[in-house]
Write an enzyme that holds these catalytic residues in place. Structure first.
Site, mmCIF file in Angstrom:
data_model
loop_
_atom_site.group_PDB
_atom_site.id
_atom_site.type_symbol
_atom_site.label_atom_id
_atom_site.label_comp_id
_atom_site.label_asym_id
_atom_site.label_seq_id
_atom_site.Cartn_x
_atom_site.Cartn_y
_atom_site.Cartn_z
ATOM 1 N N CYS A 109 0.875 -1.171 0.000
ATOM 2 C CA CYS A 109 0.000 0.000 0.000
ATOM 3 C C CYS A 109 0.913 1.221 0.000
ATOM 4 O O CYS A 109 2.112 1.131 0.141
ATOM 5 C CB CYS A 109 -0.855 0.022 1.262
ATOM 6 S SG CYS A 109 -1.834 -1.454 1.474
ATOM 7 N N ARG A 134 1.729 1.256 -6.128
ATOM 8 C CA ARG A 134 1.826 0.302 -5.000
ATOM 9 C C ARG A 134 0.473 -0.292 -4.652
ATOM 10 O O ARG A 134 0.367 -1.181 -3.819
ATOM 11 C CB ARG A 134 2.394 1.003 -3.754
ATOM 12 C CG ARG A 134 3.800 1.539 -3.886
ATOM 13 C CD ARG A 134 4.225 2.258 -2.617
ATOM 14 N NE ARG A 134 4.314 1.324 -1.510
ATOM 15 C CZ ARG A 134 5.393 0.592 -1.231
ATOM 16 N NH1 ARG A 134 6.440 0.664 -2.033
ATOM 17 N NH2 ARG A 134 5.422 -0.245 -0.222
ATOM 18 N N TRP A 154 -3.743 -1.575 -1.282
ATOM 19 C CA TRP A 154 -3.675 -2.831 -2.025
ATOM 20 C C TRP A 154 -4.173 -3.871 -1.023
ATOM 21 O O TRP A 154 -3.431 -4.273 -0.119
ATOM 22 C CB TRP A 154 -2.244 -3.126 -2.485
ATOM 23 C CG TRP A 154 -2.083 -4.482 -3.085
ATOM 24 C CD1 TRP A 154 -1.710 -5.638 -2.442
ATOM 25 C CD2 TRP A 154 -2.302 -4.866 -4.445
ATOM 26 N NE1 TRP A 154 -1.677 -6.688 -3.309
ATOM 27 C CE2 TRP A 154 -2.042 -6.248 -4.552
ATOM 28 C CE3 TRP A 154 -2.675 -4.190 -5.594
ATOM 29 C CZ2 TRP A 154 -2.159 -6.944 -5.753
ATOM 30 C CZ3 TRP A 154 -2.792 -4.883 -6.793
ATOM 31 C CH2 TRP A 154 -2.534 -6.242 -6.859
ATOM 32 N N ASN A 168 0.705 -0.192 6.067
ATOM 33 C CA ASN A 168 1.103 -1.047 4.938
ATOM 34 C C ASN A 168 1.743 -2.284 5.545
ATOM 35 O O ASN A 168 2.678 -2.183 6.325
ATOM 36 C CB ASN A 168 2.115 -0.318 4.046
ATOM 37 C CG ASN A 168 2.645 -1.238 2.958
ATOM 38 O OD1 ASN A 168 1.954 -2.173 2.554
ATOM 39 N ND2 ASN A 168 3.868 -0.995 2.511
ATOM 40 N N GLY A 169 1.189 -3.462 5.239
ATOM 41 C CA GLY A 169 1.778 -4.692 5.766
ATOM 42 C C GLY A 169 0.689 -5.682 6.136
ATOM 43 O O GLY A 169 -0.462 -5.565 5.705
ATOM 44 N N GLU A 198 8.157 -22.386 -18.037
ATOM 45 C CA GLU A 198 8.108 -21.001 -17.561
ATOM 46 C C GLU A 198 9.342 -20.225 -18.028
ATOM 47 O O GLU A 198 9.244 -19.066 -18.444
ATOM 48 C CB GLU A 198 7.982 -20.978 -16.039
ATOM 49 C CG GLU A 198 8.054 -19.600 -15.397
ATOM 50 C CD GLU A 198 6.994 -18.621 -15.900
ATOM 51 O OE1 GLU A 198 6.037 -19.045 -16.570
ATOM 52 O OE2 GLU A 198 7.138 -17.421 -15.616
ATOM 53 N N LYS A 212 9.235 -16.813 -20.348
ATOM 54 C CA LYS A 212 9.892 -15.555 -19.959
ATOM 55 C C LYS A 212 10.762 -15.035 -21.099
ATOM 56 O O LYS A 212 10.721 -13.875 -21.464
ATOM 57 C CB LYS A 212 10.774 -15.759 -18.712
ATOM 58 C CG LYS A 212 10.062 -15.797 -17.391
ATOM 59 C CD LYS A 212 9.362 -14.526 -17.023
ATOM 60 C CE LYS A 212 7.922 -14.451 -17.332
ATOM 61 N NZ LYS A 212 6.878 -15.299 -17.094
ATOM 62 N N GLU A 222 8.614 -13.971 -24.328
ATOM 63 C CA GLU A 222 7.650 -12.862 -24.238
ATOM 64 C C GLU A 222 8.324 -11.510 -24.041
ATOM 65 O O GLU A 222 7.711 -10.477 -24.283
ATOM 66 C CB GLU A 222 6.627 -13.106 -23.139
ATOM 67 C CG GLU A 222 7.123 -13.038 -21.721
ATOM 68 C CD GLU A 222 5.979 -13.188 -20.721
ATOM 69 O OE1 GLU A 222 4.845 -12.780 -21.008
ATOM 70 O OE2 GLU A 222 6.243 -13.734 -19.642
ATOM 71 N N HIS A 241 11.807 -37.656 -29.163
ATOM 72 C CA HIS A 241 10.533 -37.749 -29.906
ATOM 73 C C HIS A 241 10.340 -36.552 -30.818
ATOM 74 O O HIS A 241 9.213 -36.246 -31.206
ATOM 75 C CB HIS A 241 9.374 -37.892 -28.910
ATOM 76 C CG HIS A 241 9.521 -39.085 -28.022
ATOM 77 N ND1 HIS A 241 9.204 -40.362 -28.405
ATOM 78 C CD2 HIS A 241 10.012 -39.199 -26.770
ATOM 79 C CE1 HIS A 241 9.466 -41.211 -27.439
ATOM 80 N NE2 HIS A 241 9.962 -40.533 -26.420
ATOM 81 N N LYS A 298 -1.077 -6.882 -19.413
ATOM 82 C CA LYS A 298 -0.812 -7.476 -18.097
ATOM 83 C C LYS A 298 -1.923 -8.439 -17.708
ATOM 84 O O LYS A 298 -1.680 -9.445 -17.081
ATOM 85 C CB LYS A 298 -0.681 -6.374 -17.025
ATOM 86 C CG LYS A 298 -0.340 -6.910 -15.645
ATOM 87 C CD LYS A 298 0.944 -7.700 -15.647
ATOM 88 C CE LYS A 298 1.215 -8.420 -14.349
ATOM 89 N NZ LYS A 298 2.313 -9.410 -14.462
HETATM 90 C C1 AGP Z 1 3.157 -14.332 -18.004
HETATM 91 O O1 AGP Z 1 4.395 -13.664 -17.919
HETATM 92 C C2 AGP Z 1 2.133 -13.524 -18.757
HETATM 93 N N1 AGP Z 1 2.008 -12.209 -18.230
HETATM 94 C C3 AGP Z 1 0.802 -14.264 -18.896
HETATM 95 O O2 AGP Z 1 1.059 -15.565 -19.378
HETATM 96 C C4 AGP Z 1 -0.007 -14.417 -17.593
HETATM 97 O O3 AGP Z 1 0.640 -15.305 -16.728
HETATM 98 C C5 AGP Z 1 -1.389 -14.986 -17.955
HETATM 99 O O4 AGP Z 1 -2.033 -14.059 -18.805
HETATM 100 C C6 AGP Z 1 -2.269 -15.268 -16.731
HETATM 101 O O5 AGP Z 1 -2.538 -14.051 -16.085
HETATM 102 P P1 AGP Z 1 -3.233 -14.108 -14.624
HETATM 103 O O6 AGP Z 1 -2.272 -14.838 -13.733
HETATM 104 O O7 AGP Z 1 -3.437 -12.690 -14.243
HETATM 105 O O8 AGP Z 1 -4.532 -14.875 -14.758
#
Ligand code: AGP
Length: 611
Positions: free
Chosen positions: A2, A27, A74, A100-101, A484, A488, A491, A507, A606
């Site tokens: 927060c 924040r 938050w 905040n915490g 994962e 990273k 993307e 395979h 996001k």
């Molecule tokens: C991951 O780096 C991406 N930003 C994307 O795959 C993300 O994880 C996915 O859209 C799921 O988002 P969420 O966790 O907000 O549901």
């Protein structure tokens, strides 16, 4: 996280506070509030939603005065609402607190205070602090705050004002950041430097367990036992943009480097030193439902789906419950079968992903009990689930998910122990060992972060920086680590990267191996290490570029690898939480070496709130 701002001086404190809160909006932004000491009274305005709503409300309800505190929230306890927004007050509304915490023992404090006749207005942990200060207040606010904090366990940064004291505010810190700003005939408090940089660059960074009384031209700092403390007054030379990122060049790198504390916050209040049990009160699944559960369905998208795979491996290994893992975008269209006694665990950082939400609705309509792992309090996923485990990772600003992933994996580890013990599938001794291993992870993450220069140097190598494609391989718990890691890289650097189960090499993917293909191999200590070494040798035989992730102390792997990233030794099933960190850093540094916009990669959002 927060945002907290406080001011005392000649200016109208509300203008200073709101300007500061806007600088801290990154924040957290689900609600806000301001309390002002003026004309012998304590006045307050609160709002739900973004700060611009608060701005409007203040236009309609002007507030001014020389002393005040403000907060942008938050949520961690209690959904976003006006009553849950800060500041919080004692019963007579004469003492105001912003926080905040996370107060770990807030429930027992609340119960005790209620027995003493206190009436609570909100569902927040913060309100307990306001009532505790009132309980110990006999005219000296500084003394009362110090005494109140002796009853509090957990993380806090607080600002406190009282209508009886128009000449001072009190602030304190333990585990959440707090600074004091010093001006000419005025003083400030803030969660972060951006909040006050417009007015002063002379700041004091308050340390854990310290309380300060701040006046216009003087201040004093003591520990909560009352021992005087001397702290250096520092001069900040950041520009605004750098300050929001706390000096990091990007939010993503800041968030990667927050992960030691993030995992502490995910664990906070759920496991204690020496404990044999996990405490997940908001899961809202009865013991009967847990014991009757015949199937768990994990649904998610992207990085959250990779965390769900870690969860699947953990739950099946230790809780002995069958787990179906599904991409939410597939689950929602395949007319899924939901047998009786099914528990669905949706995973989502934003809590607003459209496919995940629709999967929840389908499962609920077919009788599933839904308990989600989510970062954003009060989000749609949280509201539409029967129960929830909040990640407490704080807002994740970088589009590429980092700290949310490791906190989701940690939440699955907590859930696994909780489920296994409830079903009698795990002895308390094993639970105690696993909890101890979980509690060691933050320091192990910090070790990786403290040694990231090796990874930064490696990412500058053209064989990685200029690669056209990359392969990530892992087995067992670290198959999701490979997925994962590849996500990273692709993307944020736009290098095509694929994560694969290492056992699948023969395979198909092995056809891709050339002397220009980097192959990241997760070969940490564990049951499948020898199998991974075989894969590595297959790749080397075809002149592939092997970048290994290994456990500290394993020198032999260097003979088979062009480069090695190390993680500290750990309980193997929890290794994905550590393995993620070097792979996040590698992707980040490769992408920045390629001049990519790592915080806002092309074509990405996001939160994918539409299909
Ligand atoms: C991951 O780096 C991406 N930003 C994307 O795959 C993300 O994880 C996915 O859209 C799921 O988002 P969420 O966790 O907000 O549901």
């Amino acid at each position: 996280m927060c945002g907290i701002v406080g001011y005392i001086g000649e200016k109208n404190c509300v203008e200073v506070i709101m300007a500061g809160l806007h600088r801290l909006e990154y924040r957290g932004y689900d609600s806000a509030g301001v309390a002002v000491v003026t004309d012998g009274a304590l006045k307050c305005v609160k709002s739900v939603g973004k700060l611009k709503i608060m701005d409007k409300k203040l236009e309609d309800n002007p507030l001014s005065g020389p002393l005040g505190i403000g907060h942008t929230r938050w949520a961690t306890h209690g959904a976003p609402s006006e009553v849950n927004s800060h500041p919080h007050f004692d019963m007579p509304m004469e003492i105001a607190v912003v926080h905040n915490g996370i107060i770990e023992n807030y429930q027992e404090l609340r119960n005790e205070l209620q027995k003493e006749g206190v009436t609570f207005r909100s569902q927040t942990d913060t309100e307990t602090i306001a009532h505790l200060v009132r309980k110990y207040y006999t005219g000296d606010l500084f003394v009362a705050v110090k005494r109140a904090l002796q009853d509090v366990e957990g993380a806090y940064a607080i600002g406190v004002v009282c209508k009886d004291h128009p000449d001072l505010m009190v602030a304190a810190r333990h585990g959440s950041p707090l600074i004091v700003g010093l001006g000419e005939g005025e003083a400030f408090i803030g969660s972060d430097v951006p909040a006050i940089m417009k007015y002063t660059r002379k700041v004091i960074y308050i340390d854990n367990g310290q309380v300060c009384e701040i006046k216009r031209n003087s201040y004093k700092i003591e520990d909560i036992q009352g021992n005087p403390v001397q702290l250096e007054v520092k001069t900040v030379d950041w520009d605004d943009a750098a300050a929001e990122k706390e000096g990091y060049p990007h939010f993503m790198l800041k968030e990667i480097n927050q992960q030691a504390n993030v995992i502490r916050n995910t664990l906070r209040g759920r496991v204690h030193e020496g404990s044999e049990e996990v405490n997940l009160p908001d899961m809202n699944i009865s013991l009967e439902e847990l014991r009757a559960c015949q199937k768990i369905v994990i649904v998610a998208c992207g990085t959250a789906w990779h965390a769900g795979m870690v969860g699947k491996y953990l739950i099946e290994k230790f809780a002995k419950v069958p787990v179906e893992l599904d991409l939410a975008s597939e689950y929602r269209y395949r007319d899924p079968i939901v047998p009786p006694n099914t528990i669905m665990i949706p995973v989502s950082q934003s809590g607003e992903t459209a496919d995940t939400l629709e999967a929840i609705r389908i499962a609920k309509s077919r009788g599933a009990q839904v308990a989600s792992i989510v970062n954003t309090v009060g989000s749609s996923v949280a509201r539409e689930s029967h129960g929830v485990v909040y990640q407490h990772a704080g807002p994740e600003i970088g589009v590429a998910s980092t700290k949310a992933y490791t906190s989701q994996c940690t939440a699955f580890a907590l859930f696994t122990i909780w489920l296994a013990e409830t079903r009698g599938a795990m002895e308390k001794a094993q639970a105690k060992e696993m909890i101890a291993s979980l509690r060691e992870l933050p320091d192990k993450i910090q070790w990786i972060l403290d040694n990231q220069d090796d990874i930064k140097r490696c990412a500058e190598d053209p064989k990685y920086r200029d690669a056209q494609s990359a392969l990530y391989l892992g087995r067992g718990y670290n198959f999701p680590s490979a997925l994962e890691g590849a996500l990273k890289l692709k993307e944020i650097s736009y290098i095509h990267a694929e994560g694969y189960a290492a056992g699948e090499m023969k395979h198909g993917p092995i056809a891709l191996v050339t002397d220009e293909l980097p192959v990241v191999c997760v070969a940490t200590d564990g049951d499948v290490y020898d199998k991974m070494v075989s894969n590595i040798q297959e790749i080397r035989a075809r002149r592939g570029i092997v970048l290994s992730v290994a456990t500290v102390g394993n020198e032999g792997i260097k003979a088979h690898s062009a480069d090695v990233f190390y993680i500290p030794e750990c309980f193997e099933p929890f290794s994905p939480i550590l393995v993620a960190v070097p792979l996040q850093l590698f992707a980040y540094y490769v992408a920045t070496n390629r001049g990519c916009d790592v915080d806002q990669p092309r074509n990405l959002a996001k939160s994918v709130t539409v299909e």
